[in-house]
Motif scaffolding. Structure first.
Motif, PDB file in Angstrom:
ATOM      1  N   ARG A   1       0.853  -1.189   0.000  1.00 25.58           N
ATOM      2  CA  ARG A   1       0.000   0.000   0.000  1.00 25.58           C
ATOM      3  C   ARG A   1       0.896   1.250   0.000  1.00 25.58           C
ATOM      4  NH1 ARG A   1      -5.398  -0.672   1.423  1.00 25.58           N
ATOM      5  NH2 ARG A   1      -5.946  -2.833   1.939  1.00 25.58           N
ATOM      6  N   VAL A   2       0.290   2.340  -0.424  1.00 26.74           N
ATOM      7  CA  VAL A   2       0.984   3.625  -0.401  1.00 26.74           C
ATOM      8  C   VAL A   2       1.002   4.112   1.036  1.00 26.74           C
ATOM      9  CG1 VAL A   2       0.992   6.001  -1.245  1.00 26.74           C
ATOM     10  CG2 VAL A   2       0.220   4.151  -2.741  1.00 26.74           C
ATOM     11  N   PHE A   3       2.175   4.580   1.498  1.00 26.31           N
ATOM     12  CA  PHE A   3       2.309   4.999   2.885  1.00 26.31           C
ATOM     13  C   PHE A   3       1.410   6.175   3.225  1.00 26.31           C
ATOM     14  CE2 PHE A   3       6.702   3.031   2.851  1.00 26.31           C
ATOM     15  CZ  PHE A   3       6.314   1.943   3.606  1.00 26.31           C
ATOM     16  N   ASP A   4       1.365   7.160   2.322  1.00 27.12           N
ATOM     17  CA  ASP A   4       0.652   8.392   2.651  1.00 27.12           C
ATOM     18  C   ASP A   4      -0.851   8.201   2.664  1.00 27.12           C
ATOM     19  OD1 ASP A   4       3.076   9.624   2.816  1.00 27.12           O
ATOM     20  OD2 ASP A   4       3.060  10.343   0.731  1.00 27.12           O
ATOM     21  N   SER A   5      -1.341   7.627   1.592  1.00 25.36           N
ATOM     22  CA  SER A   5      -2.805   7.529   1.447  1.00 25.36           C
ATOM     23  C   SER A   5      -3.360   6.179   1.864  1.00 25.36           C
ATOM     24  CB  SER A   5      -3.202   7.800   0.006  1.00 25.36           C
ATOM     25  OG  SER A   5      -2.631   6.817  -0.853  1.00 25.36           O
ATOM     26  N   GLY A   6      -2.503   5.160   1.986  1.00 25.75           N
ATOM     27  CA  GLY A   6      -2.988   3.823   2.291  1.00 25.75           C
ATOM     28  C   GLY A   6      -3.621   3.145   1.122  1.00 25.75           C
ATOM     29  N   LYS A   7      -3.401   3.700  -0.060  1.00 26.39           N
ATOM     30  CA  LYS A   7      -4.000   3.136  -1.270  1.00 26.39           C
ATOM     31  C   LYS A   7      -3.343   1.798  -1.577  1.00 26.39           C
ATOM     32  CE  LYS A   7      -4.518   4.086  -6.198  1.00 26.39           C
ATOM     33  NZ  LYS A   7      -4.201   5.055  -7.284  1.00 26.39           N
ATOM     34  N   LYS A   8      -4.138   0.833  -1.960  1.00 28.38           N
ATOM     35  CA  LYS A   8      -3.641  -0.507  -2.268  1.00 28.38           C
ATOM     36  C   LYS A   8      -2.924  -0.497  -3.604  1.00 28.38           C
ATOM     37  CE  LYS A   8      -5.184  -5.305  -2.654  1.00 28.38           C
ATOM     38  NZ  LYS A   8      -6.345  -6.234  -2.581  1.00 28.38           N
ATOM     39  N   LEU A   9      -1.664  -1.030  -3.602  1.00 27.78           N
ATOM     40  CA  LEU A   9      -0.868  -1.088  -4.820  1.00 27.78           C
ATOM     41  C   LEU A   9      -0.917  -2.453  -5.477  1.00 27.78           C
ATOM     42  CD1 LEU A   9       2.300   0.856  -3.613  1.00 27.78           C
ATOM     43  CD2 LEU A   9       0.515   1.683  -5.149  1.00 27.78           C
ATOM     44  N   GLY A  10      -0.905  -3.534  -4.655  1.00 28.53           N
ATOM     45  CA  GLY A  10      -0.857  -4.886  -5.201  1.00 28.53           C
ATOM     46  C   GLY A  10      -0.221  -5.845  -4.199  1.00 28.53           C
ATOM     47  N   TYR A  11       0.478  -6.853  -4.729  1.00 29.71           N
ATOM     48  CA  TYR A  11       1.028  -7.893  -3.865  1.00 29.71           C
ATOM     49  C   TYR A  11       2.418  -8.264  -4.333  1.00 29.71           C
ATOM     50  CZ  TYR A  11      -3.895  -8.506  -2.671  1.00 29.71           C
ATOM     51  OH  TYR A  11      -5.190  -8.285  -2.284  1.00 29.71           O
ATOM     52  N   ILE A  12       3.222  -8.766  -3.383  1.00 30.15           N
ATOM     53  CA  ILE A  12       4.490  -9.402  -3.679  1.00 30.15           C
ATOM     54  C   ILE A  12       4.428 -10.812  -3.112  1.00 30.15           C
ATOM     55  CG2 ILE A  12       5.582  -8.393  -1.616  1.00 30.15           C
ATOM     56  CD1 ILE A  12       8.264  -8.637  -3.110  1.00 30.15           C
ATOM     57  N   VAL A  13       4.820 -11.801  -3.908  1.00 31.80           N
ATOM     58  CA  VAL A  13       4.803 -13.208  -3.497  1.00 31.80           C
ATOM     59  C   VAL A  13       6.190 -13.775  -3.721  1.00 31.80           C
ATOM     60  CG1 VAL A  13       3.780 -15.470  -3.828  1.00 31.80           C
ATOM     61  CG2 VAL A  13       2.377 -13.424  -4.119  1.00 31.80           C
ATOM     62  N   ILE A  14       6.752 -14.367  -2.683  1.00 32.75           N
ATOM     63  CA  ILE A  14       8.060 -15.003  -2.769  1.00 32.75           C
ATOM     64  C   ILE A  14       7.875 -16.498  -2.549  1.00 32.75           C
ATOM     65  CG2 ILE A  14      10.364 -15.147  -1.778  1.00 32.75           C
ATOM     66  CD1 ILE A  14      10.127 -12.258  -0.950  1.00 32.75           C
ATOM     67  N   ASP A  15       8.287 -17.300  -3.517  1.00 36.05           N
ATOM     68  CA  ASP A  15       8.187 -18.765  -3.420  1.00 36.05           C
ATOM     69  C   ASP A  15       9.533 -19.303  -2.936  1.00 36.05           C
ATOM     70  OD1 ASP A  15       5.579 -18.771  -4.465  1.00 36.05           O
ATOM     71  OD2 ASP A  15       6.386 -18.589  -6.495  1.00 36.05           O
ATOM     72  N   VAL A  16       9.478 -20.155  -1.895  1.00 36.20           N
ATOM     73  CA  VAL A  16      10.697 -20.642  -1.240  1.00 36.20           C
ATOM     74  C   VAL A  16      10.694 -22.162  -1.236  1.00 36.20           C
ATOM     75  CG1 VAL A  16      12.116 -20.528   0.846  1.00 36.20           C
ATOM     76  CG2 VAL A  16      10.631 -18.605   0.237  1.00 36.20           C
ATOM     77  N   ASN A  17      11.884 -22.718  -1.476  1.00 36.56           N
ATOM     78  CA  ASN A  17      12.065 -24.170  -1.433  1.00 36.56           C
ATOM     79  C   ASN A  17      11.964 -24.646   0.026  1.00 36.56           C
ATOM     80  OD1 ASN A  17      12.917 -26.843  -1.593  1.00 36.56           O
ATOM     81  ND2 ASN A  17      14.395 -26.401  -3.225  1.00 36.56           N
ATOM     82  N   PRO A  18      11.103 -25.626   0.314  1.00 34.72           N
ATOM     83  CA  PRO A  18      10.918 -26.054   1.714  1.00 34.72           C
ATOM     84  C   PRO A  18      12.032 -26.970   2.239  1.00 34.72           C
ATOM     85  CG  PRO A  18       9.494 -27.338   0.299  1.00 34.72           C
ATOM     86  CD  PRO A  18      10.159 -26.310  -0.590  1.00 34.72           C
ATOM     87  N   LYS A  19      13.100 -27.168   1.467  1.00 33.21           N
ATOM     88  CA  LYS A  19      14.126 -28.113   1.909  1.00 33.21           C
ATOM     89  C   LYS A  19      14.826 -27.647   3.189  1.00 33.21           C
ATOM     90  CE  LYS A  19      17.880 -26.179  -0.934  1.00 33.21           C
ATOM     91  NZ  LYS A  19      18.889 -26.494  -1.976  1.00 33.21           N
ATOM     92  N   PHE A  20      14.900 -26.275   3.369  1.00 36.02           N
ATOM     93  CA  PHE A  20      15.547 -25.790   4.576  1.00 36.02           C
ATOM     94  C   PHE A  20      14.756 -26.201   5.823  1.00 36.02           C
ATOM     95  CE2 PHE A  20      16.214 -22.550   7.849  1.00 36.02           C
ATOM     96  CZ  PHE A  20      17.588 -22.664   8.023  1.00 36.02           C
TER      97      PHE A  20
END
Length: 601
Positions: free
Chosen positions: A194-213
């Protein structure tokens, strides 16, 4: 039921004392020992489960802390878009489907993704950016970036993110497919931007991680030989598992527990399992460790078997020792029982060996006294029967007819009266009464009045014989005249006083006869002022009165006879007592019980 119980009680009552003791020892040993072993094993098993459960919980907490630290590092990567103004601008731009990127956008996006991969090391498999107005940039393994992806509104993490609290969402392990059709297992971290000032929604970030750890962390933890460790979401979606054979399906409903951590039990795959679980404060995932209870308590089996072997050995030794002790303790009683059976058959020549002065020793001593008393009573009975036989024989041998004596004495008395000799008349009449008292009736009991009359008649003759050199004084309470006594017990004492006290002395003297009551005893005292008895002879006579059953001898024959007759009739506490008196003379005391039974005529 009561009848059977009564029969059992009667059966136990009729058992030998030694067997009763053995049964009592068995109950007192086996029952407490069994209860002790049972509670010891139960408490030990419960404590062991509790301790192992605490160990499981602490181990899972450490494991969860390691995973949380790793997840926090990944979570910080989702904040990187705020550091790049170009990325924020890209996400806020409006894009048509399949609209190509400019070279500057490609450069900026590649630079951002590179930084994400560098900070995330080699664990990150893919990064996806989704704008609210159609912009997208997806980097998958072994694939070029793709800009044509659109958000799937049915994605689970998206539904959770819609809550709008701004926290990252950790999605369970799932498969992603590249453009080449290759699938990779990953878990994902998604954050709404989201935008800090207005709180407007920008979108999403998705990080895919290998579960081997995560799997590597799980593999470093050991809870038991048959353990199962896995990580799951609250929706029961599997994140990572140490082994492939997981019981997640059978644990349905466990994650609805309000507790964030704890230890519980459940029946899984037909076996009781101990389950420890810890909820992550970062991912809200649960780390679960499952170990069969039998695995935890296998050490108690060895302890149980050891206790059972030791307990069985103790029971066997205790029973052997108690059996030996029971038969050892009751051996004197069995010996005493055998001796009593011999006495019952008439054998009085038995003696119980008294070796200790406990209850059995006192019982044996009393038994010996009883046998001795029975033997003595048997002898007394035998003596009484012999005396009765002797008296019968004497009576048979005596061919003198008492009536002939009475008639003869009557003739003498009549002849003396004709001649005017009153002394002869008195003597013959008195002698006739004495003979009649001695020979007629053979009474067992007479009154004291009759016995004293017999003594007075005897003294009448003796005073005429000694020409009044002997004085006789009688003192008796009138209330004692009806007391019953054995006949001919006082006259022999008086006769003994004349023959051995007065006649052998000065030839004259006094005899006193006193009858008194002493509680329940009739005490008859005969004293004389004759020569008495030498102390040595008196001691010998007193010993014979107390111990000897012989009535023979030249001196004291009448005394012994009277004493033995009294003892035979009344017991050892009654009889004669002899005592010298000062300055000279002898005192003979006769003690009898006072009885006033009806005298047979």
């Amino acid at each position: 039921m009561r009848t059977r119980l009564r029969k059992v009680i009667e059966w136990i009552k009729n058992k030998e004392l030694a067997k009763k003791l053995v049964m009592i020892y068995f109950v007192l040993i086996v029952v407490p020992l069994s209860i002790m072993i049972y509670f010891t094993l139960t408490i030990f098993a419960d404590k062991l489960e509790q301790k192992v459960g605490d160990y499981q919980l602490q181990t899972l907490k450490q494991l969860t802390l390691r995973m949380d630290a790793y997840m926090e590092e990944l979570d910080r990567l989702t904040l990187m878009p705020y550091q790049y103004e170009d990325i924020i601008t890209f996400l806020n731009s409006k894009r048509e489907h399949n609209q190509p990127l400019t070279l500057q956008e490609i450069k900026d996006l590649n630079s951002f993704v590179t930084q994400v991969f560098l900070n995330g090391r080699i664990d990150i498999v893919g990064v996806s950016l989704y704008g609210e107005y159609g912009a997208s940039y997806v980097v998958l393994p072994e694939s070029q970036y793709v800009t044509s992806y659109s958000m799937d509104d049915n994605v689970t993490w998206l539904q959770q993110e819609s809550s709008g609290d701004g926290r990252s969402i950790f999605a369970a392990t799932h498969n992603i497919e590249t453009v080449n059709g290759i699938q990779y297992p990953v878990f994902s971290i998604a954050r709404e931007l989201r935008v800090f000032d207005s709180g407007k929604k920008l979108g999403y970030i998705v990080i895919d991680v290998n579960p081997k750890f995560i799997q590597q962390i799980l593999s470093e933890v050991t809870l038991g030989d048959r353990e199962e460790i896995f990580v799951t979401t609250t929706e029961e979606e599997l994140v990572a598992v140490k082994q492939k054979d997981t019981m997640l399906g059978e644990l349905s409903g466990l994650w609805q527990l309000e507790e964030l951590e704890g230890v519980t039990h459940a029946d899984l795959e037909g076996e009781r399992q101990q389950i420890a679980y810890v909820t992550s404060s970062i991912t809200n995932w649960k780390t679960v460790g499952i170990v069969p209870v039998t695995e935890l308590t296998k050490e108690t089996v060895l302890i149980r078997n050891t206790l059972l072997i030791i307990g069985a050995a103790c029971v066997v030794l205790a029973i052997l020792f108690s059996t030996f002790l029971a038969y050892r303790i009751t051996e004197p009683l069995r010996s005493l029982s055998k001796l009593m059976r011999k006495v019952e058959r008439g054998d009085l020549l038995v003696t119980f060996p008294v070796k200790q002065w406990d209850e059995v020793g006192h019982l044996g001593h009393t038994f010996n006294m009883m046998v001795s008393r029975l033997s003595e009573l048997g002898y007394l009975l035998y003596e009484t029967e012999i005396r009765e036989k002797d008296a019968q024989i004497t009576a048979l041998q005596s061919k003198i007819n008492p009536h002939f004596l009475y008639n003869t004495l009557g003739s003498i008395s009549m002849y003396a009266e004709i001649k005017g000799n009153r002394e002869v008349v008195t003597m013959t009449n008195t002698l006739s009464r004495l003979l009649r008292y001695s020979l007629n009736g053979r009474k067992e009991w007479v009154s004291l009045h009759d016995e004293l009359n017999h003594v007075k008649g005897y003294m009448t003759i003796q005073q005429m014989r000694y020409e009044d050199r002997i004085t006789f004084q009688l003192d008796v309470d009138d209330e004692l005249m009806d007391c019953e006594v054995i006949p001919l017990i006082i006259q022999p004492i008086v006769e003994n006083a004349i023959n051995h006290g007065i006649d052998r002395g000065k030839g004259y003297g006094a005899i006193n006869l006193i009858c008194r009551r002493d509680h329940n005893k009739l005490v008859v005292t005969v004293t004389d002022d004759g020569i008495g008895i030498l102390e040595e002879e008196l001691s010998r006579l007193q010993w014979k009165l107390k111990h000897s059953k012989d009535i023979g001898g030249s001196f004291g024959n009448g005394l012994l006879n009277v004493h033995r007759r009294i003892v035979l009739h009344y017991g050892e506490t009654y009889g004669l007592v002899l005592q010298n008196i000062e300055p000279s003379g002898l005192k003979v005391t006769i003690s009898l019980p006072i009885t006033t039974k009806k005298i047979s005529q």
